[in-house]
Every structure is written in C-alpha cells, then in structure tokens.
Write a protein that holds these residues in place. Structure first.
Motif, short mmCIF file in Angstrom:
data_model
loop_
_atom_site.label_atom_id
_atom_site.label_comp_id
_atom_site.label_asym_id
_atom_site.label_seq_id
_atom_site.Cartn_x
_atom_site.Cartn_y
_atom_site.Cartn_z
N ARG A 22 -3.86 -7.28 12.76
CA ARG A 22 -3.58 -5.85 12.81
C ARG A 22 -2.50 -5.53 13.85
N TRP A 62 -5.25 -0.79 6.82
CA TRP A 62 -6.04 -1.27 7.95
C TRP A 62 -5.91 -0.28 9.09
N ALA A 107 -7.05 -8.31 9.07
CA ALA A 107 -6.69 -6.89 8.97
C ALA A 107 -7.64 -6.18 8.00
N VAL A 108 -7.97 -6.87 6.90
CA VAL A 108 -8.95 -6.39 5.93
C VAL A 108 -9.99 -7.49 5.75
#
Length: 440
Positions: A238, A151, A122-123
């Motif tokens: 995500r 995100w 996600a990051v």
C-alpha cells in the motif's frame, strides 16, 4: 496494556495492527523466534536478525524477541504484561494460518483474545472475486478487478513513546553471526526501515521512469530492489502504490502490475493451498521427468552455475552470491531446469526457497508453476525460453554474464551440457503425449 504480535510486518510505518495495539493503551511488542526458523537458510536468518535489530533500535528497545513456539510465547507475554488482547496482521499462507489458529486457541483458553487487522497485501486474498463469488483464474481480469477494488491509504506511523519494552532471550547479534557463518553472502542487504523508505522515494523519482523499457535487462540497474523489504514486511504494498499512483507515465502502471502479480499469486494459493506442492494443472505424464543419478548430476550443474549456458549460469551464481536474481533471468533458469533438463518444478522451487533472500512462499511456488505451465494463468508449456536468444536480447553487451562468470570465453568454462533445440523437441513430445493421455 495490549500486545502486538510482530510477524511479516516488521515496521513502524503504515502498520495497522501495531496502531490498533496502542490505540487505547501502551503496547508491548513480541516476535517469536520459532522452531520453523530452523528450516530457513542461514542467509535469511541472518537478515531477519538484522531487520529485528533495526526495529528494536527504531522502537527505543521495545521489541522483545523470544525463542519458542508462537502460541506458547504470546500467551506467556500476554500474562506477563496483563494484556487481554493481542493484535496481529492476518496471514494467508498455509503455515501462517496454522500458526495463528494455534495462537488464537491458546489465548482463548486463558480468557484472552487474538484480533486481526491488515494483511501483507494491498487487497487481502479472497477479497477480489467474480460477480458469482468465485475466484479469478486469469491474471488480467484479476488485475482489473483488483484496481477497481482499490485499497486504503497508508496508515500513520506508530507512536514510539507509547511502546513498553519486554525482555528478550534471543541474541540477534549471535543469530546474525551464525547465519553469516553458515551461509555467507557477498554483501549485506539494506535492513533499516528509514533507508528503505528513502530508497523507495528515490526510485519513484528516478529509475521508475525507465522501468517499463528496462525492467527485463539484468545488465542495467533499473528495478526497485524492494523484493527483500517486501518479503520481511518492512514496507507495505500500500505504501508503494501510494507513491507510484502520483506518477502519470506508463512505467508506473507497469510497475504496479508487478505488485498485482504478487497479490494474484497470494490469492491463488489462498484458494488452492495444494498449489504449494502440487501442480495445479499437470502438463506432462509422470514418466517424462529425468530421475536417478542423471537427475542429480544435472541438478548439481544447474545449481552450481555450470551448465555451459552463460545466462543460466550467471543467474545461478548471482543467486548463490547475493540471495537474489533478476526476474527475467529467474524465468530463464527455471525454464531451463524444467524443459531442458526435464526436472520437476518442485525441485527448483525448493532450491530457491533455500537460496533466495527475498523468498516469498506464494510468489516462489506460483512463479515456478507459471514457468512450468502448471499454474493458474501460467505460461503455456510450449513456451520454452531459449537461453541463448534471451541473452542476446536482454544482455546484448554481455555485461551481466561477464560480471558473474569470470572464466567466460576461456577453456575453463564448460561446453553446453545439452542441445537446447533437441531438448525442446523432447519436452514438446512429452507435452503432446500428456495431452493424449488426458483426453483418453
């Protein structure tokens, strides 16, 4: 035409690299069946073959699977399809970085380009840093900064009609059959992307509400079962977070923190690549470890699930039969190997690499270091799991251990191979000796 390099993102939904590949022209799809796969276990190769088969079916037959090194195959595919640009998801593991550097060099030498978009996280590792630009060493402040960073929303699904097929030279049916014969599992795991997304929705609408209270219970089926599709990139974190953020109860936040642990470990390995093999914070003197024949015999009993400690043995038998193990049990069996049998964490991590179907490099290595007390923000070495009290607390009716140990409570089940209380004291003595040497 452009080219999409399929890596650890084997899906059509929420796949930015694939979307970029087909943004301005039709795209071809290539997965290199490279030499590194020969070091995978048969069970992982068999599952990978089925995942690729499913992606090929869902893409209307567009995915090409070709045998050979990624740099060589992607250059040939780009030349064949007249693709000036190859799009890919960026990887951050040491092996993934080496491979993409090789591909980039091969393409650029031929006047072509490798472009990256997205990551398996996600990051992406390296993005969440302290105010002074240094990486986080402790999970809790990392997780706060990770949430604050945020995100993007999930990307759209790829346009199957805008994909163009290339020929394959790998028989996925044959690879799956070979993997099954070499390293059989009791049952196949879900490998279809559409079903995985359906299962995610069902989990969020159902079992997620019980996750906070029941996630440590191996006798209950209250976890997400998403670790395997995450490992192969069939669902993006995500996508998972977009589903859970709509849920207001605390269980959703607890579940999201487990996603954050996955991203923390990837970030740690990104900043400290030696952590894949070396202890980041040595906890014991070198002479603390059992060696020689005794070590091999102890490791063999642990690996077979014949230690005489039911929760340890049930976990190891579940791993052998299914390629998975409940997370609470993973911590117990890892602690037992390192702190009761006095074997180095690297030996256990290597066995998990071979046995786990949901193997993820940074997760595996750093989770082992967490238990061993040697990683970043690891459990302190003096935290030693008692396998008997853990079983009483988290498998109170013994349903989990009875499922995996049919000979439990019979003369066929072995007596405990060690005295846990005595071995705990040995480990603590080693730790004190190691601290003394460090101060000296």
């Amino acid at each position: 035409m452009t080219l999409w390099w399929a890596r650890r993102d084997l899906r059509l939904h929420d796949n930015p690299a694939l979307l970029e590949a087909q943004a301005d022209s039709p795209a071809a799809m290539v997965f290199p069946w490279g030499p590194a796969l020969h070091f995978w276990s048969g069970r992982r190769r068999a599952h990978l073959a089925r995942v690729l088969w499913s992606l090929r079916e869902d893409s209307g037959g567009a995915l090409a699977v070709r045998r050979g090194p990624a740099a060589e195959l992607l250059l040939a595919a780009a030349q064949e399809s007249d693709a000036r640009v190859v799009w890919a998801q960026r990887e951050f593991s040491p092996a993934g970085v080496r491979e993409q550097d090789e591909v980039k060099a091969a393409l650029e030498a031929d006047g072509r380009e490798l472009r990256f978009v997205g990551s398996p996280y996600a990051v992406a590792p390296g993005r969440v840093v302290k105010g002074d630009g240094s990486p986080y060493q402790v999970f809790t402040p990392f997780s706060h900064a990770w949430r604050e960073h945020g995100w993007r929303a999930p990307a759209a699904a790829a346009d199957v009609e805008a994909l163009r097929p290339l020929d394959s030279d790998v028989s996925l049916d044959q690879e799956a059959a070979h993997g099954d014969a070499e390293d059989p599992l009791e049952a196949r795991h879900e490998f279809r992307e559409t079903q995985i997304l359906d299962d995610l929705r069902a989990f969020v609408e159902g079992d997620l509400a019980r996750y906070k209270d029941e996630r440590d219970r191996p006798d209950l089926d209250s976890t997400s079962h998403l670790s395997v599709p995450l490992a192969y990139g069939q669902v993006h974190p995500r996508t998972i977070l977009a589903a859970t953020e709509k849920v207001r109860h605390d269980a959703a936040r607890t579940f999201e923190s487990e996603v954050a642990w996955r991203e923390f470990h990837a970030d740690v390995l990104h900043h400290h690549p030696r952590g894949q093999k070396e202890s980041l914070t040595p906890a014991l003197p070198d002479d603390a470890w059992t060696t020689g024949r005794e070590a091999d015999e102890s490791f063999g009993a642990w690996r077979r699930g014949e230690t005489g400690f039911p929760l340890v043995d049930a976990g190891m038998r579940q791993l052998a039969a299914t390629g998975q193990m409940h997370n609470r049990v993973r911590m117990v069996v890892a602690s037992f190997l390192v702190k009761d049998l006095h074997l180095p964490w690297q030996r256990g991590a290597d066995h998990f690499r071979k046995a786990l179907l949901d193997y993820d490099h940074s997760q595996n290595q750093l989770n082992w270091q967490w238990v061993a007390g040697t990683g970043r923000d690891a459990a302190p070495f003096f935290r030693i799991f008692n396998p008997e009290t853990q079983a009483a607390k988290f498998d109170p009716d013994r349903r989990y251990v009875r499922r995996w140990i049919p000979e439990l409570d019979t003369p066929g089940y072995p007596m405990p191979m060690v005295d846990h209380k005595a071995e705990r004291e040995v480990s603590l003595a080693h730790m004190k000796r190691g601290k003394g040497a460090s101060k000296g």
